[in-house]
Structure formats: C-alpha cells, structure tokens
Design an enzyme around this catalytic site. Sequence first.
Site, PDB file in Angstrom:
ATOM      1  N   ALA A  71      -0.496  55.888  69.677  1.00 11.68           N
ATOM      2  CA  ALA A  71       1.000  55.545  70.243  1.00 11.68           C
ATOM      3  C   ALA A  71       0.934  54.440  70.754  1.00 11.68           C
ATOM      4  O   ALA A  71       2.020  53.490  70.873  1.00 11.68           O
ATOM      5  CB  ALA A  71       1.230  56.715  71.538  1.00 11.68           C
ATOM      6  N   GLN A 180       3.986  61.617  75.120  1.00  9.30           N
ATOM      7  CA  GLN A 180       3.655  63.059  75.658  1.00  9.30           C
ATOM      8  C   GLN A 180       4.625  64.406  75.311  1.00  9.30           C
ATOM      9  O   GLN A 180       4.446  65.372  75.972  1.00  9.30           O
ATOM     10  CB  GLN A 180       4.012  62.748  77.218  1.00  9.30           C
ATOM     11  CG  GLN A 180       2.784  61.838  77.806  1.00  9.30           C
ATOM     12  CD  GLN A 180       1.442  62.390  77.885  1.00  9.30           C
ATOM     13  OE1 GLN A 180       1.321  63.603  77.522  1.00  9.30           O
ATOM     14  NE2 GLN A 180       0.545  61.410  77.789  1.00  9.30           N
ATOM     15  N   CYS A 327      -4.896  55.881  81.576  1.00  9.18           N
ATOM     16  CA  CYS A 327      -5.209  54.411  81.208  1.00  9.18           C
ATOM     17  C   CYS A 327      -5.103  53.725  82.362  1.00  9.18           C
ATOM     18  O   CYS A 327      -5.342  52.551  82.356  1.00  9.18           O
ATOM     19  CB  CYS A 327      -4.177  54.149  80.043  1.00  9.18           C
ATOM     20  SG  CYS A 327      -4.256  54.939  78.676  1.00  9.18           S
TER      21      CYS A 327
END
Lengths: 377, 85
Positions: A71, A180, A327
């Site tokens: 992504a 998600q 992240c």
Amino acid sequence: MAIYLDCNATAPVEPSVASVVVRFLEKDYGNAASPIHDYGVFALAAVEHARGQVAEVVSARRDEVVFTSGATESNNLAILGLAEAGIRSGRRHLITTAIEHKAVLEPCDEMARLGFEVEILPVQEDGRFDPQRLAEALRPDTLLVSTMQVNNETGVRQPLTEVAAMLSNRDIWWHVDAAQGFGKELEQLRHPRIDLISMSGHKIYGPKGVGALIARKQNRQFPPLRPLMFGGGQEQGLRPGTLPVPLIAGLGEAAKLAVRNSGERIGHCRAFREKALAAFSALGAEQNGAEEHTLPHVLNISLPGINSERAIKALKNTIAVSSTSACTSHTRTPSHVLTAMGLPSEKVEQSIRLSWCHMTPEVDWHEVESILRALRG
Amino acid sequence: MNDLFSELEEAAIEQYDHSDLPKWLADPVLVVARNPEAYRGKEYLVEILLAQVREYDVYAEAGCCKWAYDHEDIKRTLRWLEEER
C-alpha cells in the site's frame, strides 16, 4: 507465547495462502514475462488469475489492477503519479485528511515541495473527517482528493459514501488508501466513483511485500498516472520490474478468501470484540473513536491512570498489542491520529490499540484485567 | 471442494447455452466439473479454469490488449489438469 493482537500492523498468513506461495517458490518458478514455455505461461496464468481475484473484491476489472510492493508504494504511485497531470493542467490543489497514514501524508508533503497546495482536513472527536468540510474545500483547481477508508489506529470507517456523492459530478481524481479496510469492509470500495484504491497483501492474511493499486479506467484509459520507476514496461507501463509471482499468487488467494469468508470472519471478530469490550469497560477504559463506525476487529482505548508503554510491557507475555501504528510506534512520537481527534496528551499517552482477526485464539481477559489493575495499584 | 466443481459446471453450461463457448471446449470442461474426485489436489488449476470459462471471449485476441480468455487459454489449462502440474 502471548496472543497476537496487533493484526493492524501485520496479520498472520492464511494456511492456503502459504501453500500457494510455496508452490510458486519451489515448483512453478517461471517468469510471467517469459511466456515462451510452460513455466512462463503458467506463471502468467497465475498472475492473471490473481489479478481477477483482487479485482473482484472491489468489483473492478482485471485490467484495472496494478501490482505493487504494497500500500505504501500504491499510495505513492496514486499521489506522486498525478503530479505531471496537475502541472500540465494547472490544477495544483490537493485535499487529504489529518488522520491519513504517513504513506499518504509524506507523498503529499513531496507534492507540496513540487509546488502543489495541500489542504489537510481536520477530523472530529468520533475519528471521522467531516464531508461538509471537504465540500467546502473543493476548488476548480483541485486535482486530487485522498481519503483513507478505515483508520489504522482507531479502526474507524470514514464517510466514503458521502464523498462519492459529493464528487459525483466533479472532475477531480479520488484516491482511497484502503490498506486497513480492503477485504474487510466490502461495500464501500465497490463504489465506481473511487478512481484509485491502495491495498496491501499482508493486511488481508496474504504475504508481505505485495499489494496493488486499483486504478479504475474511464473510456478504457487509466487516470493520467506517470510511473515512479522505469525499466521493463510491466503492469501496463505503470510499475516495471519482474513480477513476484509467488507473492502475487498468494495475494490472489488471500483476496479470494476475503470475499468468500467475509461473513464468517466478521462474526468471529464481533464475538471476540464483545469479550474485549467487557474486559476493558470493567477497567474504566475509554474508547477512542465512535463504536458505531468502528470495524469489529479493532479497539483503541485509553486506560485512565496507566501509561500505554507500561501497559504494553506488563502485558507482553499475555497479549501483544501496540500503542500507535506500526510505522510510527518506533519513533515514540505521540499518535498524530488521536491528537488530530482532539484527545488531550494524557489520554494519548494512555492509549493502546488491539487488533485481531478470525484466526485469533481466545484471550484470558481475567488475566489481562488483573495485570492492568496491578499497574494502577 | 464440491462448490468449486458445481460452479464450473454451471459456468460451462451458461457459456455454452448463452455465449460462444464451443461444444468441443465445453465437453472436456464438463468432464472436469463432473468428476471432482479425479481432480482432488488440483483445485488451484480448477479455479483458474473456472475464471477462464466465466471470462471466455471468442474475440479475446482481437484489439490491442488481451483482457479476456480464449480457447487457447482453456485448452492449455485442461492440458495442465491432465499433466502432473
């Protein structure tokens, strides 16, 4: 071993996905770009089959799926790939939201460096951006609107249906970061107004290192994207490089299961959620993000009187949880998502995120409760 | 497993009755669809065959880009099903 409750960071792989990946690593290892013998032809057949499986999740066409490394790359391609179109057409205005993942916010920063004006919409206490604020922000020179489908930290579903209606007659590209929600919330992404959808394999129980940008065509043409890399012309010229057939075939299998087992997975996640909510409400936890908009596999809570770092460490032998997104957690900066939702810093520092899936085993919630009560003691 | 084979049978009949899938292709596809036990362990290839039957287009090779499946694709998958693969 602690029970893994960090599925929004990455999820376990479905057993049948692993079998497909191994098959293409060990036995059917041809290059899909060399269909001059059966090895290559079979690799190509597997890639095209996977393309169809990914497309089906969002009711797209097979030729609208561009395989990427995940992504993050898809987001970069969707946003930075439109830079030239914006410069050529004189449309240099972008709109995004304050709760996007860094993989959207940082490409937007790069667009700003290139001379684009980036407008960042605020979000409400419920964890959603206000579509009305988006309507007010639209301008004749708006090139792109980039909004996430489901927030990675709170699990809150964003108002995409309202955005689709708002953009229905506007000549503006619309990108949705669906890392998600892809394969978990099926209906939202099937709306044909969404031009670009980013997804990641490892969030849907597929392999890491593979994902896709789904770019819906108009009159058989992609949105005016320019590739970020050059050399080979694969993926209709948008993403060169030898295709990782084992990962792509595994991604296809994961996408197939996401559609086929959707109801069963949601049922399992809801049942798990009820137990988690009961345990945390007994501890006086406050949920971050509106429950009615939250997907059943995510729970973001603040625990009054308990710092999240202490909680995570104390729980590490029982449940594996995190405080913010994978992240950003390593940077130890406070969650930009919760901060944007208006939470006071104390509540942000007390927040933990639990995310599970249909393969998550039962948790001993009494043990979780007693560990957390002891921290308060 | 039987769902997959039932879907293949349904798709083959549909494409034969209402589209352009020729009898010489529909027949061997139906042999696969009606013999699930013989193809146990080869479900991945049967899934590919199902997608190819559903998206069969006699003119798949026409035009600049090939985004449908043609008789060559289906013939090849049927061959793979009979081989070791």
